[in-house]
Design an enzyme around this catalytic site. Structure first.
Site, PDB file in Angstrom:
ATOM      1  N   ASP A 173      -4.671  50.478  39.012  1.00 28.38           N
ATOM      2  CA  ASP A 173      -5.419  49.492  39.804  1.00 28.38           C
ATOM      3  C   ASP A 173      -6.904  49.890  39.745  1.00 28.38           C
ATOM      4  OD1 ASP A 173      -6.694  48.083  41.857  1.00 28.38           O
ATOM      5  OD2 ASP A 173      -5.225  48.527  43.411  1.00 28.38           O
ATOM      6  N   GLY A 176      -4.144  42.219  45.440  1.00 29.65           N
ATOM      7  CA  GLY A 176      -4.755  41.507  46.563  1.00 29.65           C
ATOM      8  C   GLY A 176      -5.756  42.380  47.282  1.00 29.65           C
TER       9      GLY A 176
HETATM   10  C1  NPQ Z   1      -4.470  47.817  46.691  1.00 29.53           C
HETATM   11  N1  NPQ Z   1      -4.515  45.997  48.388  1.00 29.53           N
HETATM   12  O1  NPQ Z   1      -3.650  47.291  45.990  1.00 29.53           O
HETATM   13  C2  NPQ Z   1      -5.213  47.095  47.817  1.00 29.53           C
HETATM   14  C3  NPQ Z   1      -5.888  48.005  48.675  1.00 29.53           C
HETATM   15  C4  NPQ Z   1      -6.578  47.522  49.883  1.00 29.53           C
HETATM   16  C5  NPQ Z   1      -2.864  44.536  49.348  1.00 29.53           C
HETATM   17  O2  NPQ Z   1      -2.504  46.801  49.018  1.00 29.53           O
HETATM   18  C6  NPQ Z   1      -9.475  45.561  53.467  1.00 29.53           C
HETATM   19  C7  NPQ Z   1      -9.866  44.975  52.290  1.00 29.53           C
HETATM   20  C8  NPQ Z   1      -8.475  46.471  53.449  1.00 29.53           C
HETATM   21  C9  NPQ Z   1      -9.251  45.297  51.103  1.00 29.53           C
HETATM   22  C10 NPQ Z   1      -6.818  47.742  52.253  1.00 29.53           C
HETATM   23  C11 NPQ Z   1      -3.263  45.901  48.907  1.00 29.53           C
HETATM   24  C12 NPQ Z   1      -7.830  46.799  52.256  1.00 29.53           C
HETATM   25  C13 NPQ Z   1      -8.222  46.227  51.071  1.00 29.53           C
HETATM   26  C14 NPQ Z   1      -6.216  48.081  51.055  1.00 29.53           C
HETATM   27  C15 NPQ Z   1      -7.571  46.590  49.884  1.00 29.53           C
HETATM   28  O3  NPQ Z   1      -4.761  48.965  46.434  1.00 29.53           O
HETATM   29 MG    MG Z   2      -3.600  49.243  44.651  1.00 36.67          MG
END
Ligand code: NPQ
Ligand code: MG
Length: 369
Positions: free
Chosen positions: A240, A292
């Site tokens: 990622d 996301g």
């Molecule tokens: C990821 N997203 O895949 C990210 C990390 C992440 C859905 O797990 C605020 C804004 C808080 C963006 C926490 C998921 C967040 C953010 C985690 C993104 O690594």
């Molecule tokens: Mg991630």
């Protein structure tokens, strides 16, 4: 096709989360989102910037994104109009700031597609009209609390569960979820760069649980170490944070640093670069899925369209609006049978609801071109 832009509104909104979201890099209770609205002769285009309030997930943060947009990126747009396809080249002289660049390019693309009456999905090359959805589950205070949360999401219809992990919260939560929900559950984990190569033996314990993948176990810059770790694990490694461009994706694939890629358009500088990574990965037989960043309906709409491309063969973190927000700024995205419909209207196929938008707005500035 050239879109002539008269100016850009930078609007900040405060979006409380339905529950705290804990990852290996911190706890979030509210989302401070920067919205970008491009105004043209015959309409407008919207996008949201994925940058978080603090530079923890990556070096970008929302105040910094707004600053670079205001001072450098927006003023670089040609005054006589620009095709959305050319925005990337126009912004190229400025290094980094992919999330800020992505938001600007996406807003121009939305404006252009609205004028042309074409949807994001059709433009990007969507191969289906709905996408299967996964959900990302934060680190909890206890295993029973985690099992309750996972059960709720499975009841809602999510077809894949992703557990956030960190040292001290990895094998036991995975074991508990497997024991409770069975081997058929599509299950994966995300470490957000919380481990180092000396943790390889601990991470190898996850091999017993039939995970789809382990996402970003090591630091963002540790491309070579990921390749070494891949040789020590049976669980496929997905990157990622490490993949900030198609060039990074090409390097990771040829190094053997990953066998799956999480594509987040914001992280790689936009939907067009995201599609290039999709095309490259597909040519190499590398499955991809759409990540996301706790998007509102604006960012979610575009992500769902991207996730409908043929190489997105794994369920993404394209959750329904209520996973994060009690009230979304658009008509909410609602799961049906574990899927979200790809919007079919022009551009993103959705826009902010004016009353909700006004209620959550904390500031707004106008940058004339
Ligand atoms: C990821 N997203 O895949 C990210 C990390 C992440 C859905 O797990 C605020 C804004 C808080 C963006 C926490 C998921 C967040 C953010 C985690 C993104 O690594
Ligand atoms: Mg991630």
């Amino acid at each position: 096709m050239k879109t002539k832009i008269s100016g850009v509104e930078l609007r900040r909104i405060a979006m409380p989360l339905v529950a705290p979201f804990r990852t290996s890099f911190g706890v979030e209770t509210s989302r401070d989102v920067l919205l970008v609205r491009v105004v043209t002769a015959d309409g407008e285009g919207w996008a949201e910037c994925a940058a978080m309030s603090e530079p923890r997930y990556c070096s970008e943060y929302v105040d910094g994104a707004q600053d670079v947009l205001r001072r450098f990126l927006i003023p670089a747009l040609p005054k006589d109009g620009v095709d959305a396809n050319a925005v990337g080249r126009v912004l190229e002289p400025f290094t980094g700031h992919h999330m800020a660049k992505s938001a600007l390019e996406t807003a121009v693309l939305d404006a252009q597609l609205r004028s042309a009456g074409e949807s994001f999905g059709a433009y990007l090359g969507a191969a289906r009209d709905r996408v299967p959805c996964g959900v990302s589950v934060g680190i909890m205070d206890s295993i029973p609390q985690l099992l309750d949360a996972v059960e709720g999401y499975i009841t809602e219809g999510y077809v894949r569960i992703k557990l956030k992990i960190e040292p001290g919260w990895d094998v036991e939560p995975v074991r508990a979820v497997r024991e409770r929900f069975g081997d058929d559950l599509l299950l994966q984990v995300d470490a957000n760069a919380a481990y180092t190569l000396v943790d390889a033996q601990q991470l190898a314990k996850l091999d017993d649980f039939g995970l789809l993948l382990i996402e970003q176990p090591l630091a963002n810059d540790d491309m070579v170490q990921h390749a070494q770790l891949a040789k020590l694990l049976r669980t496929p490694i997905c990157l990622d944070e490490s993949i900030e461009s198609a060039a990074h994706a090409a390097a990771a694939i040829s190094l053997g640093a990953c066998s799956v890629i999480n594509i987040k358009p914001a992280r790689v500088g936009g939907y067009l670069e995201a599609r290039r990574i999709h095309d490259l990965a597909r040519a190499h037989g590398i499955p991809v899925w759409c990540g996301g960043m706790l998007e509102t309906g604006i960012g979610r709409a575009a992500n769902v369209a991207l996730a409908a491309l043929p190489g997105f063969t794994l369920p993404g973190d394209t959750s329904g609006s209520r996973r994060y927000f009690a009230t979304d700024i658009t008509e909410p995205f609602v799961l049906a049978d574990g899927h979200l419909d790809v919007p079919t209207g022009p551009g993103l196929g959705t826009e902010p609801l004016p009353d909700v938008l006004d209620e959550v707005t904390t500031s707004s500035e106008w940058i004339p071109l």
